[in-house]
Design an enzyme around this catalytic site. Structure first.
Site, PDB file in Angstrom:
ATOM      1  N   TYR A 107     -33.129  32.916 165.891  1.00 23.21           N
ATOM      2  CA  TYR A 107     -33.046  32.223 164.611  1.00 23.21           C
ATOM      3  C   TYR A 107     -31.626  32.065 164.084  1.00 23.21           C
ATOM      4  O   TYR A 107     -31.382  31.217 163.221  1.00 23.21           O
ATOM      5  CB  TYR A 107     -33.893  32.954 163.569  1.00 23.21           C
ATOM      6  CG  TYR A 107     -35.376  32.934 163.858  1.00 23.21           C
ATOM      7  CD1 TYR A 107     -36.199  31.957 163.312  1.00 23.21           C
ATOM      8  CD2 TYR A 107     -35.951  33.881 164.707  1.00 23.21           C
ATOM      9  CE1 TYR A 107     -37.568  31.934 163.580  1.00 23.21           C
ATOM     10  CE2 TYR A 107     -37.309  33.868 164.986  1.00 23.21           C
ATOM     11  CZ  TYR A 107     -38.109  32.899 164.418  1.00 23.21           C
ATOM     12  OH  TYR A 107     -39.450  32.867 164.699  1.00 23.21           O
ATOM     13  N   PRO A 136     -28.925  32.688 157.665  1.00 20.12           N
ATOM     14  CA  PRO A 136     -29.470  33.002 156.335  1.00 20.12           C
ATOM     15  C   PRO A 136     -28.645  32.497 155.161  1.00 20.12           C
ATOM     16  O   PRO A 136     -29.200  32.071 154.145  1.00 20.12           O
ATOM     17  CB  PRO A 136     -29.535  34.538 156.349  1.00 20.12           C
ATOM     18  CG  PRO A 136     -29.729  34.887 157.782  1.00 20.12           C
ATOM     19  CD  PRO A 136     -28.935  33.876 158.555  1.00 20.12           C
ATOM     20  N   ILE A 138     -26.370  29.981 155.301  1.00 20.48           N
ATOM     21  CA  ILE A 138     -25.974  28.573 155.429  1.00 20.48           C
ATOM     22  C   ILE A 138     -27.147  27.792 156.004  1.00 20.48           C
ATOM     23  O   ILE A 138     -27.355  27.748 157.225  1.00 20.48           O
ATOM     24  CB  ILE A 138     -24.729  28.418 156.338  1.00 20.48           C
ATOM     25  CG1 ILE A 138     -23.586  29.303 155.846  1.00 20.48           C
ATOM     26  CG2 ILE A 138     -24.285  26.962 156.383  1.00 20.48           C
ATOM     27  CD1 ILE A 138     -22.362  29.288 156.741  1.00 20.48           C
ATOM     28  N   SER A 139     -27.920  27.203 155.123  1.00 23.80           N
ATOM     29  CA  SER A 139     -29.100  26.451 155.546  1.00 23.80           C
ATOM     30  C   SER A 139     -29.474  25.487 154.428  1.00 23.80           C
ATOM     31  O   SER A 139     -28.955  25.563 153.308  1.00 23.80           O
ATOM     32  CB  SER A 139     -30.267  27.400 155.843  1.00 23.80           C
ATOM     33  OG  SER A 139     -30.603  28.147 154.696  1.00 23.80           O
ATOM     34  N   ASN A 141     -31.537  24.436 151.564  1.00 22.26           N
ATOM     35  CA  ASN A 141     -32.365  25.152 150.595  1.00 22.26           C
ATOM     36  C   ASN A 141     -33.485  24.239 150.107  1.00 22.26           C
ATOM     37  O   ASN A 141     -33.220  23.160 149.569  1.00 22.26           O
ATOM     38  CB  ASN A 141     -31.488  25.617 149.420  1.00 22.26           C
ATOM     39  CG  ASN A 141     -32.225  26.496 148.441  1.00 22.26           C
ATOM     40  OD1 ASN A 141     -33.368  26.227 148.081  1.00 22.26           O
ATOM     41  ND2 ASN A 141     -31.576  27.536 147.982  1.00 22.26           N
ATOM     42  N   ARG A 142     -34.720  24.648 150.290  1.00 25.17           N
ATOM     43  CA  ARG A 142     -35.844  23.786 149.921  1.00 25.17           C
ATOM     44  C   ARG A 142     -35.913  23.513 148.414  1.00 25.17           C
ATOM     45  O   ARG A 142     -36.435  22.477 147.996  1.00 25.17           O
ATOM     46  CB  ARG A 142     -37.158  24.400 150.395  1.00 25.17           C
ATOM     47  CG  ARG A 142     -37.559  25.691 149.728  1.00 25.17           C
ATOM     48  CD  ARG A 142     -38.971  26.108 150.127  1.00 25.17           C
ATOM     49  NE  ARG A 142     -39.080  26.410 151.541  1.00 25.17           N
ATOM     50  CZ  ARG A 142     -38.990  27.635 152.053  1.00 25.17           C
ATOM     51  NH1 ARG A 142     -38.757  28.666 151.260  1.00 25.17           N
ATOM     52  NH2 ARG A 142     -39.127  27.828 153.344  1.00 25.17           N
ATOM     53  N   ASN A 175     -36.241  25.049 159.688  1.00 31.03           N
ATOM     54  CA  ASN A 175     -37.453  25.853 159.865  1.00 31.03           C
ATOM     55  C   ASN A 175     -38.171  25.994 158.517  1.00 31.03           C
ATOM     56  O   ASN A 175     -37.638  26.604 157.590  1.00 31.03           O
ATOM     57  CB  ASN A 175     -37.105  27.246 160.390  1.00 31.03           C
ATOM     58  CG  ASN A 175     -38.331  28.131 160.537  1.00 31.03           C
ATOM     59  OD1 ASN A 175     -39.230  27.836 161.317  1.00 31.03           O
ATOM     60  ND2 ASN A 175     -38.401  29.222 159.766  1.00 31.03           N
ATOM     61  N   GLU A 176     -39.334  25.363 158.417  1.00 31.35           N
ATOM     62  CA  GLU A 176     -40.159  25.459 157.205  1.00 31.35           C
ATOM     63  C   GLU A 176     -39.363  25.150 155.942  1.00 31.35           C
ATOM     64  O   GLU A 176     -39.513  25.809 154.912  1.00 31.35           O
ATOM     65  CB  GLU A 176     -40.805  26.842 157.093  1.00 31.35           C
ATOM     66  CG  GLU A 176     -41.786  27.163 158.196  1.00 31.35           C
ATOM     67  CD  GLU A 176     -42.608  28.421 157.924  1.00 31.35           C
ATOM     68  OE1 GLU A 176     -42.465  29.002 156.830  1.00 31.35           O
ATOM     69  OE2 GLU A 176     -43.386  28.812 158.803  1.00 31.35           O
ATOM     70  N   ASP A 217     -47.800  25.268 158.498  1.00 33.99           N
ATOM     71  CA  ASP A 217     -49.086  24.601 158.703  1.00 33.99           C
ATOM     72  C   ASP A 217     -49.796  24.409 157.362  1.00 33.99           C
ATOM     73  O   ASP A 217     -50.974  24.729 157.224  1.00 33.99           O
ATOM     74  CB  ASP A 217     -49.945  25.420 159.677  1.00 33.99           C
ATOM     75  CG  ASP A 217     -51.237  24.718 160.070  1.00 33.99           C
ATOM     76  OD1 ASP A 217     -51.216  23.482 160.210  1.00 33.99           O
ATOM     77  OD2 ASP A 217     -52.264  25.397 160.204  1.00 33.99           O
ATOM     78  N   GLU A 275     -44.119  29.304 166.359  1.00 34.92           N
ATOM     79  CA  GLU A 275     -44.508  30.701 166.109  1.00 34.92           C
ATOM     80  C   GLU A 275     -46.029  30.757 166.175  1.00 34.92           C
ATOM     81  O   GLU A 275     -46.702  29.818 165.754  1.00 34.92           O
ATOM     82  CB  GLU A 275     -44.077  31.193 164.722  1.00 34.92           C
ATOM     83  CG  GLU A 275     -42.603  31.396 164.503  1.00 34.92           C
ATOM     84  CD  GLU A 275     -42.280  31.807 163.061  1.00 34.92           C
ATOM     85  OE1 GLU A 275     -41.087  31.868 162.732  1.00 34.92           O
ATOM     86  OE2 GLU A 275     -43.224  32.050 162.268  1.00 34.92           O
TER      87      GLU A 275
END
Length: 545
Positions: A107, A136, A138-139, A141-142, A175-176, A217, A275
């Site tokens: 990840y 963690p 640096i991504s 952000n939703r 990821n999600e 999902d 996953e």
């Protein structure tokens, strides 16, 4: 001393073997909805496991104290890169082989570290790696999504560091990120990341490494999400679903696998479980593996990745490691998973036969999902982050802020400054499809720009706004002059020619508001004037009578 020498020779032996295998190791290619080995053209199915050790809190604190606060902030990461530490990866590779896995999902990796020993050793064992590009800190952000220069530089660094290994199966651009109907607009930023990542790999003449997305999902968004990432001009190369529908001793029909397989039977790119492994029953019986690689599903799905290798508080592991150098203790799940993987052998095709099959299929266009209460991501994507433009903020603006220690202060400062100046040029809105000219810059650069605009409107103050003990500026209260040449000056000038216009627009907006207010007052005064005049006439007539 003897044990150290034994370890060194063992490592050298593995590396030498790995180097030999690197030269003729087959990469994995995407063709249609399948994965294929690049050398034989045979179909590839993932038998994978998630692999990311958790940082030891006590060790992190000890290191923090030893290094000191300032140095620790620069050197201590919130994650452990298992592919950069031979002590970890060489310890675990024999367990991967016993599990029967051919793929691991990692990840977060540190692109500044060397990964040769671990990647080559995995290669020598026939194991592929699928990597998430984010980490963690640096991504995307939703909740406040953005596709900015900080994230983009991170993605490029990972690609630059890992592209040379033929056993890199692919990259996840997210990821999600969207995980329910309240943050679907975040998918526009992930799709922009997919676009730019694929273009970057092509522009750099790297091997064509597939780029995809890993989703949850969620019942309300899964249909729209799966369409969004394969519609229009920007498409993922593969699509992973974190799937936990099958628990314990369920079945193909009861679990929901039957419905999901029917929904994706015509999906145009490879789809797999990024996953899986519900843990409501421990040890996990992994009965879903027989379905996933069996005749009902293998024609649609390309396998999956079990979550996960290490046992943690969430109880999903197959081994337990109490410290970095301890021998992993196999849990009951380990043997069950190993046996399950060994018992399945999906029916495969090859690229040649599959190509003939594709020719007989009718091509169809997938439309992007319509906007609705449960889907708000616009088809218009954010632009590719422009580093030169964003660097110009630091070269030219009077108030260039240094990174804040307390991240909560960013919101406080933006709330203040955007109440004083027009911040539309740093806004990014995935619902409206609007992305301001500087929305792709880092958070410090965006804040510096807005603080500088305020300074230029109040130059008589002579200082940058919001100066306190927790805020520091590289330059305060003067325009910078750091241009290396006339070309650099001209390049930066074009980006900021509208800044004064923005200031005038704000003043103009204020004048319009004042004009509207004045007009409103005038409109109120007019009827009052008529009323007074009417009363005067009535009084006059009454006196005459």
């Amino acid at each position: 001393m003897f044990m150290i020498l034994v370890f060194v020779f063992a490592v050298l032996n593995i590396v030498c073997k790995a180097q030999d295998s690197t030269n003729n190791f087959a990469s994995i290619e995407v063709y249609g909805s399948k994965f294929f080995y690049s050398d034989t053209g045979e179909q590839f199915f993932m038998k994978g496991i998630a692999y990311q050790p958790k940082p030891n809190a006590n060790k992190m604190m000890s290191k923090f104290i030893a290094l000191g606060e300032e140095e620790s902030n620069q050197t201590i990461s919130r994650y452990i890169d298992p592919l950069a530490d031979p002590n970890i990866c060489l310890r675990d590779i024999p367990y991967f082989q016993r599990l029967g896995v051919n793929t691991i999902r990692v990840y977060a990796i540190d692109p500044q570290q060397n990964h040769d020993i671990c990647m080559n050793s995995l290669m020598a064992s026939g194991i592929y790696v699928i990597l998430d590009l984010s980490e963690p800190n640096i991504s995307i952000n939703r909740d406040t999504p953005n596709w900015d220069i900080t994230i983009w530089e991170r993605y490029k660094d990972v690609i630059d560091a890992m592209n040379r290994y033929p056993n890199v199966l692919g990259f996840f651009a997210g990821n999600e990120v969207t995980n329910d109907k309240d943050n679907t607009e975040a998918s526009a930023f992930v799709k922009a990341a997919v676009r730019d990542t694929k273009n970057y790999i092509k522009e750099r003449n790297y091997r064509t490494i597939p780029v995809g997305y890993s989703t949850n999902d969620d019942i309300e968004t899964r249909g729209s999400l799966s369409k969004y990432f394969i519609c229009g001009d920007v498409k993922v190369d593969f699509y992973g679903i974190n799937m936990y529908e099958w628990c314990g001793y369920s079945s193909f029909e009861i679990s929901g696998y039957k419905e999901r397989t029917q929904e994706f039977k015509n999906y145009p790119v490879p789809i797999f479980f990024s996953e899986f492994g519900c843990n409501l029953i421990r040890p996990r019986p992994f009965t879903e593996i027989h379905a996933l690689y069996g005749p009902h599903m293998a024609n649609v799905w390309s396998g999956g990745i079990v979550y996960m290798y290490f046992e943690e508080e969430n109880k999903y592991g197959v081994v337990e490691v109490t410290s970095d150098n301890d021998t992993p203790r196999e849990l009951d799940d380990f043997k069950i998973l190993s046996d399950s993987f060994k018992k399945v052998s999906p029916i495969t095709t090859n690229k040649e036969n599959y190509t003939r099959l594709l020719k007989d299929k009718n091509e169809f266009t997938i439309n992007c999902p319509s906007l609705s209460h449960s889907w708000k991501a616009n088809e218009k994507l954010p632009p590719t982050p422009n580093k030169d433009k964003c660097d110009c903020i630091e070269l030219t603006q009077p108030c260039v802020i240094l990174p804040l220690e307390d991240k909560e202060n960013y919101k406080k400062m933006f709330d203040f400054i955007c109440g004083e100046v027009d911040c539309v040029d740093i806004k990014a809105d995935g619902i409206l499809g609007y992305y301001g000219e500087f929305s792709d810059c880092s958070i410090e650069q965006k804040l510096s720009l807005e603080l500088s605009k305020y300074y230029m409107q109040h130059e008589e103050m002579g200082i940058c706004p919001y100066s306190d003990k927790d805020t520091a500026f590289k330059v305060s209260g003067k325009l910078q002059s750091k241009f290396k040449n006339k070309q650099s000056e001209d390049t930066c000038s074009k980006y900021f020619k509208n800044l004064n216009i923005n200031k005038e627009r704000k003043n103009e907006f204020k004048e319009k508001k004042d004009d509207k207010k004045s007009t409103s007052v005038s409109n109120l005064l007019i009827p009052h004037t008529y009323i007074v005049f009417a009363i005067f006439i009535l009084v006059l007539l009454f006196n005459i009578n």
